[in-house]
Design a protein around this motif. Structure first.
Motif, PDB file in Angstrom:
ATOM      1  N   PHE A   1      23.323 -17.115 -45.104  1.00  0.00           N
ATOM      2  CA  PHE A   1      22.276 -16.511 -46.087  1.00  0.00           C
ATOM      3  C   PHE A   1      22.559 -16.695 -47.808  1.00  0.00           C
ATOM      4  O   PHE A   1      21.755 -16.446 -48.204  1.00  0.00           O
ATOM      5  N   TYR A   2      23.672 -17.230 -47.842  1.00  0.00           N
ATOM      6  CA  TYR A   2      24.092 -17.678 -49.508  1.00  0.00           C
ATOM      7  C   TYR A   2      23.460 -18.891 -49.702  1.00  0.00           C
ATOM      8  O   TYR A   2      23.700 -19.241 -51.146  1.00  0.00           O
ATOM      9  N   LEU A   3      22.853 -19.638 -48.779  1.00  0.00           N
ATOM     10  CA  LEU A   3      22.475 -21.009 -49.193  1.00  0.00           C
ATOM     11  C   LEU A   3      21.180 -20.863 -49.799  1.00  0.00           C
ATOM     12  O   LEU A   3      20.125 -20.086 -49.353  1.00  0.00           O
ATOM     13  N   HIS A   4      20.740 -21.799 -51.011  1.00  0.00           N
ATOM     14  CA  HIS A   4      19.511 -21.858 -51.116  1.00  0.00           C
ATOM     15  C   HIS A   4      18.430 -22.295 -50.360  1.00  0.00           C
ATOM     16  O   HIS A   4      17.223 -21.989 -50.341  1.00  0.00           O
ATOM     17  N   ASN A   5      18.963 -23.012 -49.557  1.00  0.00           N
ATOM     18  CA  ASN A   5      17.996 -23.710 -48.329  1.00  0.00           C
ATOM     19  C   ASN A   5      18.207 -23.024 -47.102  1.00  0.00           C
ATOM     20  O   ASN A   5      17.741 -23.519 -46.080  1.00  0.00           O
ATOM     21  N   GLY A   6      18.548 -21.815 -47.148  1.00  0.00           N
ATOM     22  CA  GLY A   6      18.882 -20.997 -46.022  1.00  0.00           C
ATOM     23  C   GLY A   6      17.508 -20.256 -45.556  1.00  0.00           C
ATOM     24  O   GLY A   6      16.342 -20.510 -46.120  1.00  0.00           O
ATOM     25  N   THR A   7      17.318 -19.453 -44.503  1.00  0.00           N
ATOM     26  CA  THR A   7      16.402 -18.644 -44.082  1.00  0.00           C
ATOM     27  C   THR A   7      15.914 -17.660 -44.974  1.00  0.00           C
ATOM     28  O   THR A   7      14.908 -17.158 -44.814  1.00  0.00           O
ATOM     29  N   GLY A   8      16.802 -17.024 -45.868  1.00  0.00           N
ATOM     30  CA  GLY A   8      16.432 -15.956 -46.547  1.00  0.00           C
ATOM     31  C   GLY A   8      16.408 -16.284 -48.103  1.00  0.00           C
ATOM     32  O   GLY A   8      16.473 -17.507 -48.425  1.00  0.00           O
ATOM     33  N   PRO A   9      16.507 -15.317 -48.972  1.00  0.00           N
ATOM     34  CA  PRO A   9      16.109 -15.318 -50.466  1.00  0.00           C
ATOM     35  C   PRO A   9      17.417 -15.636 -51.110  1.00  0.00           C
ATOM     36  O   PRO A   9      17.804 -15.238 -52.465  1.00  0.00           O
ATOM     37  N   GLY A  10      18.464 -16.129 -50.377  1.00  0.00           N
ATOM     38  CA  GLY A  10      19.868 -16.037 -51.305  1.00  0.00           C
ATOM     39  C   GLY A  10      19.972 -17.313 -52.061  1.00  0.00           C
ATOM     40  O   GLY A  10      19.148 -18.191 -51.966  1.00  0.00           O
ATOM     41  N   GLY A  11      21.069 -17.365 -52.668  1.00  0.00           N
ATOM     42  CA  GLY A  11      21.611 -18.598 -53.557  1.00  0.00           C
ATOM     43  C   GLY A  11      22.570 -18.302 -54.284  1.00  0.00           C
ATOM     44  O   GLY A  11      22.983 -17.217 -54.518  1.00  0.00           O
ATOM     45  N   GLY A  12      23.070 -19.480 -55.008  1.00  0.00           N
ATOM     46  CA  GLY A  12      24.367 -19.378 -55.932  1.00  0.00           C
ATOM     47  C   GLY A  12      23.791 -19.826 -57.263  1.00  0.00           C
ATOM     48  O   GLY A  12      22.791 -20.217 -57.871  1.00  0.00           O
ATOM     49  N   VAL A  13      24.932 -19.444 -58.363  1.00  0.00           N
ATOM     50  CA  VAL A  13      24.723 -19.674 -59.525  1.00  0.00           C
ATOM     51  C   VAL A  13      26.146 -19.688 -60.314  1.00  0.00           C
ATOM     52  O   VAL A  13      27.039 -19.256 -59.597  1.00  0.00           O
ATOM     53  N   ILE A  14      26.380 -20.569 -61.277  1.00  0.00           N
ATOM     54  CA  ILE A  14      27.471 -20.603 -61.912  1.00  0.00           C
ATOM     55  C   ILE A  14      27.594 -19.815 -63.239  1.00  0.00           C
ATOM     56  O   ILE A  14      26.793 -19.739 -63.963  1.00  0.00           O
ATOM     57  N   GLN A  15      28.543 -18.740 -63.219  1.00  0.00           N
ATOM     58  CA  GLN A  15      28.916 -17.811 -64.074  1.00  0.00           C
ATOM     59  C   GLN A  15      29.849 -18.481 -65.071  1.00  0.00           C
ATOM     60  O   GLN A  15      30.570 -19.284 -64.645  1.00  0.00           O
ATOM     61  N   GLY A  16      30.423 -17.867 -66.134  1.00  0.00           N
ATOM     62  CA  GLY A  16      31.633 -18.365 -66.900  1.00  0.00           C
ATOM     63  C   GLY A  16      32.814 -17.865 -66.413  1.00  0.00           C
ATOM     64  O   GLY A  16      33.655 -18.810 -66.052  1.00  0.00           O
ATOM     65  N   THR A  17      32.960 -16.629 -65.875  1.00  0.00           N
ATOM     66  CA  THR A  17      34.038 -16.185 -65.296  1.00  0.00           C
ATOM     67  C   THR A  17      33.703 -15.167 -64.105  1.00  0.00           C
ATOM     68  O   THR A  17      32.724 -14.660 -64.142  1.00  0.00           O
TER      69      THR A  17
END
Length: 508
Positions: free
Chosen positions: A152-168
């Motif tokens: 569920f953390y994937l952008h292309n998964g079944t849900g609205p999850g996804g990742g992003v790069i923060q500074g720290t």
């Protein structure tokens, strides 16, 4: 002689432009000399004293009182790097740097940083830099798969999850706390429209371990949220019963528990909160569970270390720092959301100058973070993943952990010392035994041992205090760390210990 301030006229367009600082060929020549200097620095960094002999304010005597009116040439600036920059530098890439956590870096990552600075794009929206947005989206999926995170953390998964790069990781914690706060306040406003957000906010309560990183406590201060530091067990782990008791007490008093930050690999002692006990409680109570794996997350690249993250299936957000264990230079902190709508709801502002025709179909990362502007940080991650490869990164992680195990065995050979926490990853926590020193002054004497090693200047180390016990922590796994250097460190530590015990008339 280079032309460092020259107005040029383009006869074809009539355009007049002012180039300040350097022409193209000037930059080419300067870059060559700087790259050579960087390579020489990395080849010889371990020959330098790890921590400098300077005092606060030393820089004032090395640079003028004000900036120059006229441009200076590169050779002049280059000639002062050693005296101005290196004179007061703590050499994080030194083989003798064992403090905090090892900094990450590599030539592929440095190449990525160079290209990033050359491109100069600011990828706040898809429109502002489509490549920046889309490469980041793909790279966060690459990482999630490499770490075997829930789908569920994937952008292309079944849900609205996804990742992003923060500074720290500090930013990641704050962003998730603010997102959880917004998620908790919205339904309360619908129950009683006469309430304001402030009325609800003062009822909110968040939880973390008393061994969690100080950035979690700082996030609570910034967000004006009551963040409770719950007592960890003797192994530095937050347990389910402790959390449940706190939640019950707060609910009885009319509070609204809404957020838990659980840590995988605490800074002080690399302990692990018990996710298998904490997650069911958060799921039942509807509480946002953020996993701070800033340090330990890189170990999830290796299947044999994934036991430390058992119980991730019910988490709401997850963060780790590739700039700690994955050979990626600071800053690069990977953060995933199970449902990205919560961060977007909390952070979204939409003035007309930020709108574009692809809104709703493309990701606008400005709504996933605190600042509007953002660097193209993904290039260095992409370069490292391709030029080092997952197998190379696993070997890098395994080497650092093997080094820690090596030091652990050295400590165990001397009965004057004790290991305080299990050596699971690349951190060793030890101290002189209290019974050797007299229990009442054990902390004082161990602090003296730390100070003596620090002032010796051959090694950089950091202390910690857990459960009232002062300890010395040694972080392994840096780019230039080695078992040979750890042997040297242990020899110096024992020599300093001999002097300390003799001076204070302690014997074993």
């Amino acid at each position: 002689m280079s032309n460092f301030k020259k107005r040029k006229h383009d006869s074809k367009t009539g355009e007049t432009r002012l180039r300040l600082g350097m022409q193209h060929d000037d930059f080419r020549n300067a870059a060559h000399t700087l790259v050579d200097r960087i390579i020489d620095y990395h080849k010889t960094v371990s020959e330098r004293q790890t921590f400098p002999n300077v005092k606060p304010g030393f820089m004032r005597s090395l640079v003028p009182d004000q900036a120059p009116e006229d441009a200076e040439n590169w050779p002049e600036v280059f000639s002062e790097i050693e005296e101005v920059v290196m004179k007061g530098l703590t050499h994080w890439f030194s083989s003798g740097f064992f403090g905090f956590y090892a900094t990450a870096g590599s030539y592929p990552s440095m190449l990525g940083e160079l290209l990033t600075s050359a491109i100069g794009s600011i990828g706040f929206s898809w429109l502002s830099s489509p490549s920046s947005t889309e490469l980041e989206t793909v790279m966060l999926d690459w990482l999630a798969k490499a770490l075997d995170l829930p789908k569920f953390y994937l952008h292309n998964g079944t849900g609205p999850g996804g990742g992003v790069i923060q500074g720290t990781a500090s930013e990641s914690t704050l962003v998730t706390l603010l997102s959880a706060r917004d998620k908790a306040i919205r339904p309360q406003l619908s129950i009683d429209p006469n309430q304001c957000r402030h009325d609800i906010n003062k009822r909110l309560v968040a939880y973390t371990s008393n061994v969690s990183n100080s950035s979690v406590e700082k996030a609570g201060k910034i967000a004006f949220v009551d963040l409770k530091l719950l007592e960890s067990d003797e192994m530095g782990s937050l347990r389910g019963k402790t959390l449940l008791d706190a939640i019950k007490e707060d609910k009885k008093n009319g509070r609204i528990p809404f957020y838990v930050c659980a840590t995988l690999g605490t800074t002080a002692c690399c302990s692990f909160d018990n996710l298998e006990e904490i997650e069911p409680i958060c799921e039942k109570e509807g509480i946002w569970l953020h996993i701070d794996a800033a340090y330990a997350g890189s170990a999830l690249l290796c299947p044999e270390f994934r036991f430390i993250a058992k119980g991730l299936e019910c988490s709401t957000s997850f963060n780790f720092n590739p700039h700690k264990g994955m050979m990626v230079n600071l800053d690069c902190s990977a953060l995933w959301f199970k449902d990205s709508s919560h961060v977007i709801n909390a952070m979204n502002v939409n003035p007309i100058y930020l709108r574009h025709e692809e809104m709703g179909r493309a990701i606008d990362y400005m709504h996933w973070q605190i600042p509007l502007g953002r660097r193209f940080r993904t290039i260095k991650l992409w370069f490292v993943l391709r030029m080092v490869g997952l197998d190379g990164l696993r070997n890098h992680v395994r080497r650092g952990i093997a080094e820690a195990k090596h030091l652990e065995e050295l400590v165990k050979t001397d009965e004057r010392y004790e290991i305080l926490f299990p050596v699971v990853l690349g951190l060793v926590c030890f101290r002189l035994k209290p019974e050797l020193l007299g229990n009442k002054i054990a902390n004082d004497e161990n602090e003296k041992l730390y100070e003596a090693i620090h002032h010796d200047r051959r090694f950089f180390i950091t202390p910690a205090s857990v459960g009232g016990k002062y300890l010395i922590r040694i972080s392994t796994g840096s780019l230039n760390c080695s078992t040979a250097k750890l042997d040297e460190f242990w020899k110096v530590t024992r020599e300093i210990t001999d002097k300390l015990l003799t001076k204070n008339k302690f014997t074993i």
